[in-house]
Scaffold this active site. Structure first.
Site, PDB file in Angstrom:
ATOM      1  N   SER A 113       0.790  -1.221   0.000  1.00 25.12           N
ATOM      2  CA  SER A 113       0.000   0.000   0.000  1.00 25.12           C
ATOM      3  C   SER A 113       0.829   1.282   0.000  1.00 25.12           C
ATOM      4  O   SER A 113       1.619   1.505  -0.903  1.00 25.12           O
ATOM      5  CB  SER A 113      -0.959  -0.046   1.182  1.00 25.12           C
ATOM      6  OG  SER A 113      -1.864   0.999   1.100  1.00 25.12           O
ATOM      7  N   HIS A 114       0.702   2.082   1.049  1.00 30.05           N
ATOM      8  CA  HIS A 114       1.364   3.390   1.084  1.00 30.05           C
ATOM      9  C   HIS A 114       2.824   3.284   1.514  1.00 30.05           C
ATOM     10  O   HIS A 114       3.540   4.284   1.505  1.00 30.05           O
ATOM     11  CB  HIS A 114       0.622   4.302   2.053  1.00 30.05           C
ATOM     12  CG  HIS A 114       0.546   3.715   3.426  1.00 30.05           C
ATOM     13  ND1 HIS A 114      -0.292   2.668   3.718  1.00 30.05           N
ATOM     14  CD2 HIS A 114       1.218   3.992   4.562  1.00 30.05           C
ATOM     15  CE1 HIS A 114      -0.133   2.326   4.989  1.00 30.05           C
ATOM     16  NE2 HIS A 114       0.776   3.113   5.524  1.00 30.05           N
ATOM     17  N   LYS A 126      -1.948  -9.939   0.684  1.00 27.86           N
ATOM     18  CA  LYS A 126      -3.141 -10.179   1.507  1.00 27.86           C
ATOM     19  C   LYS A 126      -4.127 -11.042   0.741  1.00 27.86           C
ATOM     20  O   LYS A 126      -4.177 -11.009  -0.500  1.00 27.86           O
ATOM     21  CB  LYS A 126      -3.781  -8.871   1.953  1.00 27.86           C
ATOM     22  CG  LYS A 126      -4.317  -8.016   0.856  1.00 27.86           C
ATOM     23  CD  LYS A 126      -5.031  -6.806   1.436  1.00 27.86           C
ATOM     24  CE  LYS A 126      -5.461  -5.876   0.322  1.00 27.86           C
ATOM     25  NZ  LYS A 126      -6.285  -4.784   0.798  1.00 27.86           N
ATOM     26  N   ASP A 277      -2.882   6.112  -3.457  1.00 28.95           N
ATOM     27  CA  ASP A 277      -1.696   5.489  -2.862  1.00 28.95           C
ATOM     28  C   ASP A 277      -1.156   4.330  -3.696  1.00 28.95           C
ATOM     29  O   ASP A 277      -1.611   4.103  -4.827  1.00 28.95           O
ATOM     30  CB  ASP A 277      -2.005   5.018  -1.433  1.00 28.95           C
ATOM     31  CG  ASP A 277      -2.937   3.817  -1.405  1.00 28.95           C
ATOM     32  OD1 ASP A 277      -3.741   3.680  -2.356  1.00 28.95           O
ATOM     33  OD2 ASP A 277      -2.866   3.017  -0.456  1.00 28.95           O
ATOM     34  N   ASP A 279      -1.496   1.071  -3.794  1.00 25.21           N
ATOM     35  CA  ASP A 279      -2.399   0.059  -4.360  1.00 25.21           C
ATOM     36  C   ASP A 279      -3.756   0.618  -4.768  1.00 25.21           C
ATOM     37  O   ASP A 279      -4.662  -0.146  -5.096  1.00 25.21           O
ATOM     38  CB  ASP A 279      -2.568  -1.107  -3.378  1.00 25.21           C
ATOM     39  CG  ASP A 279      -3.184  -0.672  -2.051  1.00 25.21           C
ATOM     40  OD1 ASP A 279      -2.974   0.491  -1.660  1.00 25.21           O
ATOM     41  OD2 ASP A 279      -3.869  -1.487  -1.417  1.00 25.21           O
ATOM     42  N   ASP A 281      -6.187   2.244  -3.181  1.00 23.32           N
ATOM     43  CA  ASP A 281      -7.408   2.240  -2.370  1.00 23.32           C
ATOM     44  C   ASP A 281      -7.573   3.510  -1.537  1.00 23.32           C
ATOM     45  O   ASP A 281      -8.635   3.734  -0.965  1.00 23.32           O
ATOM     46  CB  ASP A 281      -7.511   0.976  -1.496  1.00 23.32           C
ATOM     47  CG  ASP A 281      -6.313   0.770  -0.587  1.00 23.32           C
ATOM     48  OD1 ASP A 281      -5.369   1.575  -0.642  1.00 23.32           O
ATOM     49  OD2 ASP A 281      -6.320  -0.217   0.173  1.00 23.32           O
ATOM     50  N   ARG A 282      -6.537   4.342  -1.478  1.00 25.21           N
ATOM     51  CA  ARG A 282      -6.672   5.587  -0.718  1.00 25.21           C
ATOM     52  C   ARG A 282      -6.918   6.775  -1.637  1.00 25.21           C
ATOM     53  O   ARG A 282      -6.620   6.708  -2.828  1.00 25.21           O
ATOM     54  CB  ARG A 282      -5.396   5.872   0.075  1.00 25.21           C
ATOM     55  CG  ARG A 282      -5.110   4.848   1.127  1.00 25.21           C
ATOM     56  CD  ARG A 282      -3.951   5.285   1.991  1.00 25.21           C
ATOM     57  NE  ARG A 282      -3.741   4.295   3.036  1.00 25.21           N
ATOM     58  CZ  ARG A 282      -3.132   4.526   4.178  1.00 25.21           C
ATOM     59  NH1 ARG A 282      -2.633   5.725   4.428  1.00 25.21           N
ATOM     60  NH2 ARG A 282      -2.989   3.575   5.067  1.00 25.21           N
ATOM     61  N   THR A 344     -10.040  -0.114  13.349  1.00 27.93           N
ATOM     62  CA  THR A 344      -9.276   0.284  12.169  1.00 27.93           C
ATOM     63  C   THR A 344      -9.017  -0.909  11.256  1.00 27.93           C
ATOM     64  O   THR A 344      -8.647  -1.981  11.723  1.00 27.93           O
ATOM     65  CB  THR A 344      -7.940   0.897  12.636  1.00 27.93           C
ATOM     66  OG1 THR A 344      -8.237   2.096  13.351  1.00 27.93           O
ATOM     67  CG2 THR A 344      -7.034   1.204  11.466  1.00 27.93           C
ATOM     68  N   GLU A 363     -12.390   5.705   6.542  1.00 30.29           N
ATOM     69  CA  GLU A 363     -11.400   5.824   7.599  1.00 30.29           C
ATOM     70  C   GLU A 363     -10.691   7.162   7.457  1.00 30.29           C
ATOM     71  O   GLU A 363     -10.540   7.684   6.344  1.00 30.29           O
ATOM     72  CB  GLU A 363     -10.368   4.709   7.490  1.00 30.29           C
ATOM     73  CG  GLU A 363     -10.927   3.322   7.683  1.00 30.29           C
ATOM     74  CD  GLU A 363      -9.812   2.293   7.775  1.00 30.29           C
ATOM     75  OE1 GLU A 363      -9.502   1.885   8.893  1.00 30.29           O
ATOM     76  OE2 GLU A 363      -9.239   1.920   6.743  1.00 30.29           O
ATOM     77  N   LYS A 376     -11.620  -0.317   0.171  1.00 31.67           N
ATOM     78  CA  LYS A 376     -11.683   1.118  -0.047  1.00 31.67           C
ATOM     79  C   LYS A 376     -11.231   1.387  -1.471  1.00 31.67           C
ATOM     80  O   LYS A 376     -10.577   0.550  -2.089  1.00 31.67           O
ATOM     81  CB  LYS A 376     -10.886   1.887   0.984  1.00 31.67           C
ATOM     82  CG  LYS A 376      -9.434   1.528   1.153  1.00 31.67           C
ATOM     83  CD  LYS A 376      -8.865   2.348   2.322  1.00 31.67           C
ATOM     84  CE  LYS A 376      -7.380   2.149   2.473  1.00 31.67           C
ATOM     85  NZ  LYS A 376      -7.058   1.209   3.542  1.00 31.67           N
TER      86      LYS A 376
HETATM   87  C1  VG1 Z   1      -3.290   1.985   8.359  1.00 30.30           C
HETATM   88  C2  VG1 Z   1      -4.475   2.901   8.547  1.00 30.30           C
HETATM   89  C3  VG1 Z   1      -5.766   2.106   8.430  1.00 30.30           C
HETATM   90  C4  VG1 Z   1      -5.796   1.391   7.079  1.00 30.30           C
HETATM   91  C5  VG1 Z   1      -4.552   0.541   6.920  1.00 30.30           C
HETATM   92  C6  VG1 Z   1      -4.466  -0.099   5.547  1.00 30.30           C
HETATM   93  O1  VG1 Z   1      -3.284   0.988   9.367  1.00 30.30           O
HETATM   94  O2  VG1 Z   1      -4.405   3.558   9.776  1.00 30.30           O
HETATM   95  O3  VG1 Z   1      -6.851   2.969   8.581  1.00 30.30           O
HETATM   96  O4  VG1 Z   1      -6.934   0.581   6.973  1.00 30.30           O
HETATM   97  O5  VG1 Z   1      -3.386   1.350   7.088  1.00 30.30           O
HETATM   98  O6  VG1 Z   1      -4.491   0.859   4.543  1.00 30.30           O
HETATM   99  P1  VG1 Z   1      -2.383   1.086  10.681  1.00 30.30           P
HETATM  100  O7  VG1 Z   1      -2.625  -0.196  11.431  1.00 30.30           O
HETATM  101  O8  VG1 Z   1      -0.978   1.270  10.228  1.00 30.30           O
HETATM  102  O9  VG1 Z   1      -2.856   2.290  11.407  1.00 30.30           O
HETATM  103  V1  VG1 Z   1      -3.671   0.587   3.116  1.00 30.30           V
HETATM  104  O10 VG1 Z   1      -4.157   1.674   2.044  1.00 30.30           O
HETATM  105  O11 VG1 Z   1      -2.082   0.795   3.748  1.00 30.30           O
HETATM  106  O12 VG1 Z   1      -3.894  -0.986   2.750  1.00 30.30           O
HETATM  107 CO    CO Z   2      -3.635   1.222   0.223  1.00 34.93          CO
END
Ligand code: VG1
Ligand code: CO
Length: 543
Positions: A113-114, A126, A277, A279, A281-282, A344, A363, A376
């Site tokens: 992801s990010h 995942k 981001d 992948d 989804d953000r 979360t 979120e 998302k």
């Molecule tokens: C973070 C965010 C959470 C989100 C998760 C996956 O998790 O806070 O809201 O669902 O990333 O997003 P954490 O446990 O680091 O707070 V993504 O776009 O990174 O799959």
């Molecule tokens: Co993501």
């Protein structure tokens, strides 16, 4: 070419976090590391045998090799068919679309992801279930348990499958179909939104910039925004997915999408800006010289849903993660809709969506989506905003300020302390939790504490309980301070501090966020002894 059974020994760190298994690339490249996890998934989800599996990822370093490994293992484990995105690419929301549309038994999504990419960055994997959503906790725990007792995995000796163009292949008796990663997703977006109205908006000279951050949404944004909606070429910037995202964090926020933000804040900057981001989804939503918090974005989406064809007349409830501001709650209250507060992570929305209890969920971490999929969805949120803008013919700032005047404003910020010492972080949380019972009833930073606890969630659909989901201090005036340890980081611990304050008076709604929240931020630091315990006097990232 033959089926091989390869002896292996378990790794002790394959418990999926907030969103799948996320580790450094070097960890993932250790012999058998990826294979063990994939085998644990195949062993835990028997319906995949003879069924169909979706595979694809965000294009980061190791994406292609991992795809080929999964294809070989899928064949050796009797998966009937694999749908894999061209070049091994699929955004997270597109993978969810495919799982649902073709009614597959699940999908493996390769992404961190990010988190940054490249050989020194992070990788992740995942499993999403047949509803298109992230595996629920019960399943991720079962996969983890299986990973700890593995003694072997199965793999088919076979040369790489050419993934560079759509086509049909077989490994053993398993069919491999390489598909266009964008088309099914784009078609669904056309069904949900008023593309004609958005096209008119662009014809009228509306100016937009979309920053794909050299991650997966580039191909999707080029196709949907520039080709199907007629936005001028150049609307999408950094549209080519790169294995290291150009050396940046593909994280759409004010700290990481700096060039986009600078352009939107310049005097003659565009009317609308957005980013996504790694992948896809953000999303981050910007107006000209205006930032929309993700919590407000969810509230605005709900409040304006009747303007969007895919949702008109069929809006049900809404859900938000616990640390997300209560802005959506105010709209739900006015509209007489159910509103849920979940832990979360997107996996907690799945049951509510499947049960038809909610239409929208979101979120604070730049994520929002609806019941169209079970993930998302970054571009979906951008298109939702474009649809609203096309209908209302006002600026982003005007729309948000009008919303605040009607529902009140939730000042909101998140301070992240990244890569701090794990023991120090755990010590801080323990120290804080011990104080919570004594805080209730006290007046702190000018407000009385209404409750202080460790958030625990009981799923209203299946009754499952998820404990230890963050420490929260709630005040009688609606303000909140929340502390959580991240479940997506790969180095040490990341402490997230979430601060919120509700302001109903329009005359008080134009303050600077950090200033408006300063007394609460100060209190939060003191209660947690944060500087002393972490050795940090400033957060790493403020969003
Ligand atoms: C973070 C965010 C959470 C989100 C998760 C996956 O998790 O806070 O809201 O669902 O990333 O997003 P954490 O446990 O680091 O707070 V993504 O776009 O990174 O799959
Ligand atoms: Co993501």
């Amino acid at each position: 070419m033959e089926m091989r059974t390869i002896a292996t020994t378990p790794f002790d760190d394959q418990r999926p976090g907030t969103s799948g298994l996320r580790k450094t690339v070097s960890r993932f490249r250790q012999p058998n590391y990826l294979e063990n996890f994939v085998q644990a998934v195949f062993d835990t989800v028997p319906t995949l045998k003879g069924g169909t599996l979706v595979v694809g990822g965000d294009g980061r370093f190791y994406n292609r090799e991992a795809c080929q490994t999964i294809l070989r293992m899928a064949a050796a484990n009797g998966i009937g068919k694999v749908l894999v995105g061209r070049d091994g690419l699929l955004s997270t929301p597109a993978a969810s679309v495919l799982i649902r549309k073709y009614q597959t038994q699940g999908g493996l999504i390769l992404s961190a992801s990010h988190n940054p990419g490249g050989p020194d960055g992070d990788f992740g994997i995942k499993f999403n279930t047949a509803n298109g959503g992230p595996a629920p906790e019960s399943l991720t725990e079962a996969i983890y348990a299986r990973s700890k007792s593995l003694t072997e995995y199965r793999l088919f000796d076979h040369p790489d499958i050419p993934l560079y163009e759509a086509g049909l292949f077989t490994i053993g008796t398993t069919q491999i179909e390489v598909i266009d990663p964008v088309n099914d997703y784009a078609e669904l977006m056309e069904e949900l939104f008023d593309f004609d109205a958005i096209r008119e908006l662009f014809i009228g000279g509306f100016r937009m910039r979309f920053d794909a951050m050299h991650a997966i949404t580039g191909p999707y944004a080029h196709e949907i925004l520039e080709r199907r909606l007629g936005a001028p070429i150049g609307t999408v910037i950094r549209g080519e997915p790169l294995p290291d995202f150009g050396g940046h964090h593909p994280d759409p926020n004010l700290a990481h999408a700096t060039e986009l933000v600078a352009e939107l804040y310049s005097e003659h900057g565009p009317d609308f800006g957005a980013a996504s981001d790694g992948d896809g989804d953000r999303n981050m939503i910007l107006g000209h010289q205006f930032f929309v918090t993700p919590s407000d974005s969810l509230a605005l989406i709900l409040a304006n849903a009747e303007l969007v064809p895919g949702y008109r007349g069929k809006v049900r409830g809404v859900a938000r993660s616990m640390p997300t501001s209560g802005a959506a709650d105010k709209v739900a209250e006015t509209l007489g809709l159910e509103c849920f507060e979940t832990p979360t992570g997107w996996k907690f929305f799945g049951n509510l969506l499947d049960a038809g209890r909610i239409s929208f969920c979101g979120e604070e971490s730049f994520g929002s989506s609806s019941d169209h999929i079970r993930e998302k969805d970054g571009l979906w949120a951008v298109l939702f905003w474009l649809n609203i803008l096309a209908e209302r013919q006002q600026s982003v700032a005007e729309i948000v300020k009008q919303h605040w005047a009607e529902y009140g404003r939730s000042y909101y910020t998140r301070h992240d302390y990244e890569a701090i010492d794990l023991a120090a972080a755990q010590g801080l949380m323990t120290h804080l939790e011990a104080q919570l019972p004594d805080l209730v009833g006290k007046t702190l930073a000018g407000a009385r504490v209404a409750y202080a606890d460790n958030f625990s969630y009981t799923d209203p659909v299946d009754g499952s309980v998820s404990k230890n989901q963050g420490l929260r201090i709630g005040f009688e005036d609606g303000s909140r301070i929340i502390y959580r340890l991240s479940g997506t980081g790969t180095v040490g611990a990341t402490l997230r501090l979430y601060i919120e304050k509700y302001e109903a008076d329009p005359a008080q709604q134009n303050q600077d966020t950090q200033q408006a929240l300063a007394p609460l931020i100060q209190l939060a630091l003191e209660l947690a002894e944060l500087p002393q315990r972490t050795g940090r006097d400033m957060p790493t990232v403020i969003t």
